[in-house]
Design an enzyme around this catalytic site. Structure first.
Site, PDB file in Angstrom:
ATOM      1  NE  ARG A  46      75.752  92.595  15.128  1.00 18.25           N
ATOM      2  CZ  ARG A  46      76.943  93.216  15.032  1.00 18.25           C
ATOM      3  NH1 ARG A  46      78.025  92.552  14.674  1.00 18.25           N
ATOM      4  NH2 ARG A  46      77.033  94.505  15.290  1.00 18.25           N
ATOM      5  CE1 TYR A  98      60.685  73.691   5.309  1.00 12.57           C
ATOM      6  CE2 TYR A  98      62.153  75.495   4.769  1.00 12.57           C
ATOM      7  CZ  TYR A  98      61.027  75.024   5.405  1.00 12.57           C
ATOM      8  OH  TYR A  98      60.251  75.872   6.129  1.00 12.57           O
ATOM      9  CG  ASP A 170      68.241  70.679   5.999  1.00 12.78           C
ATOM     10  OD1 ASP A 170      68.050  70.127   7.102  1.00 12.78           O
ATOM     11  OD2 ASP A 170      67.558  71.637   5.591  1.00 12.78           O
ATOM     12  CE  LYS A 195      60.821  73.087  10.966  1.00  8.09           C
ATOM     13  NZ  LYS A 195      61.459  72.998   9.669  1.00  8.09           N
TER      14      LYS A 195
HETATM   15  C1  LIG Z   1      61.933  73.901   8.658  1.00 11.35           C
HETATM   16  C2  LIG Z   1      63.066  73.521   7.805  1.00 11.35           C
HETATM   17  C3  LIG Z   1      64.010  74.457   7.364  1.00 11.35           C
HETATM   18  C4  LIG Z   1      63.894  75.942   7.655  1.00 11.35           C
HETATM   19  O1  LIG Z   1      64.042  76.211   9.014  1.00 11.35           O
HETATM   20  P1  LIG Z   1      63.292  77.407   9.789  1.00 11.35           P
HETATM   21  O2  LIG Z   1      63.740  77.225  11.192  1.00 11.35           O
HETATM   22  O3  LIG Z   1      61.818  77.231   9.580  1.00 11.35           O
HETATM   23  O4  LIG Z   1      63.774  78.684   9.163  1.00 11.35           O
HETATM   24  C5  LIG Z   1      65.095  74.000   6.617  1.00 11.35           C
HETATM   25  N1  LIG Z   1      65.215  72.693   6.295  1.00 11.35           N
HETATM   26  C6  LIG Z   1      64.312  71.776   6.676  1.00 11.35           C
HETATM   27  C7  LIG Z   1      64.505  70.338   6.290  1.00 11.35           C
HETATM   28  C8  LIG Z   1      63.215  72.146   7.451  1.00 11.35           C
HETATM   29  O5  LIG Z   1      62.308  71.223   7.813  1.00 11.35           O
END
Ligand SMILES: *Cc1c(COP(=O)(O)O)cnc(C)c1O
Length: 378
Positions: A46, A98, A170, A195
């Site tokens: 961890r 998001y 983000d 993504k």
């Molecule tokens: C998908 C997404 C998240 C969340 O991420 P996960 O891996 O699904 O927990 C946060 N910000 C944006 C812009 C996203 O597209």
């Protein structure tokens, strides 16, 4: 070192023990210690895992940061960033975040004494007006989902420096290949690596990068103490994906640009939202802080019936949530990703029943256009 060279080499030196060219997958929970108090720097997985460390080193370099920290999902990464704050602190967030980040803030973190203001970040005056004496963080996302609005990162950095708040970006939609917020003044970058960073729709993963030692120390502590760490396989897959990020992103963006231009001319399309189009109201701002416009497009078709028809008739664009993989996807924000956003808020943002969102993949663009042409005609 240039971006693509770093993505292939940083953190990815051949394995010292065997010479393995690809970073080995250390699928272990613990490490043998020689005697009490004497070990090789690895104690418990961890806290540290060699595969994870190599990936964190690579991503930190790609973002131009000092350190990076991997998490079990993008949401876990956002949560770790929020845990830098204390009860009583105030956060200014974009109103078109998001959906999962909005849910985390409004339904979970408020229970722990954090307060949030949600503002339209296209206008920096809205951010200034929301500042309170206890504002400790400004949290942005650009381009946003699904309307592709752009936030002026240099402008937000100036405000956060003025008031002594931590600026978080983000960077999921742009990827570090097209946008490097730390170099524009941000303190922290977060990603859903599910993504573009993962890029193959085969993992869930998140990552945080920073350019400050004190934040890196706090995040090291939180990553271990809270424990929302990823397994080593996800880190290994992300390292595999890092090597092709630049070629994938170039193709995502080239395909998206062609498709956005084509859609804009199509008689059945009411509006196209893509930062690479000169018609995008913030095209110049996008150009000033991004080196490319990525692969996400939103398309206004005018009615729910049209959205249903088009998504049903598409053959290559698969109807699914998520984005950023090599294969093209289509989604209907109102019924899928943005179902929990109140109707008035949704409509204010322009997220109508006729809006569909495309994640343009890296297939042959002529095939993708033919698929869209067929679906729009029926
Ligand atoms: C998908 C997404 C998240 C969340 O991420 P996960 O891996 O699904 O927990 C946060 N910000 C944006 C812009 C996203 O597209």
């Amino acid at each position: 070192m240039k971006f693509s060279t770093a993505a292939i080499h940083v953190g990815q030196e051949p394995d010292e023990l065997t010479g393995a060219v690809t970073v080995p997958l250390y699928q272990t929970s613990t490490y043998a210690q020689e005697e009490i108090g004497k070990h090789k720097g690895w104690e418990y997985a961890r806290t540290q895992n060699p595969t994870r460390s190599r990936w964190e080193t690579c991503l930190a370099e790609m973002e131009g940061g000092l350190a990076a920290f991997a998490f079990g999902s993008g949401s876990a990464a956002v949560d770790a960033v929020m845990r830098l704050l204390n009860a009583g602190d105030h956060v200014i967030m974009a109103e078109d975040m998001y959906g999962g980040t909005y849910r985390l803030a409004s339904k979970v973190l408020t229970r722990f004494g954090l307060t949030f203001s949600y503002v339209d970040m296209r206008n920096l005056d809205n951010i200034r007006a929301a500042v309170q004496p206890n504002t400790k963080m400004i949290y942005t996302e650009t381009p946003t989902n699904p309307m592709m609005t752009i936030t002026d990162l240099r402008g937000v950095a100036a405000i956060s420096q003025e008031i002594g708040a931590v600026m978080v970006v983000d960077n999921t939609f742009a990827s570090p290949y097209f946008q490097r917020p730390l170099q524009l003044g941000a303190d922290i970058v977060v990603h859903s690596a599910t993504k573009y960073l993962g890029g193959h729709s085969d993992l869930v993963h998140g990552i945080v990068a920073t350019r400050h030692q004190h934040l890196a120390d706090d995040l090291t502590f939180l990553q271990n103490a809270v424990g929302a760490v990823p397994g080593p396989l996800e880190c290994w897959l992300c390292l595999r994906s890092a090597k092709t990020l630049h070629v994938r992103m170039d193709r995502h963006a080239a395909n998206a640009q062609r498709i956005a231009e084509w859609l804009e001319q199509h008689p059945s399309v009411n509006a196209v939202h893509y930062p690479g189009l000169p018609s995008h109201p913030q095209h110049d701002l996008a150009k000033s802080q991004m080196s490319g416009f990525s692969g996400m497009i939103s398309v206004e078709l005018g009615s729910l019936a049209k959205a249903v028809q088009v998504t049903k008739n598409l053959k290559l664009f698969c109807l699914a949530e998520s984005l950023g993989g090599v294969e093209s996807l289509v989604c209907h924000p109102v019924s899928m990703t943005h179902g929990s956003v109140p109707v008035e808020q949704r409509e204010k943002l322009g997220i109508t029943e006729g809006l569909i969102r495309l994640s343009v993949g890296i297939e042959d663009v002529e095939d993708l256009i033919e698929d869209l042409a067929n679906a729009l005609m029926h």
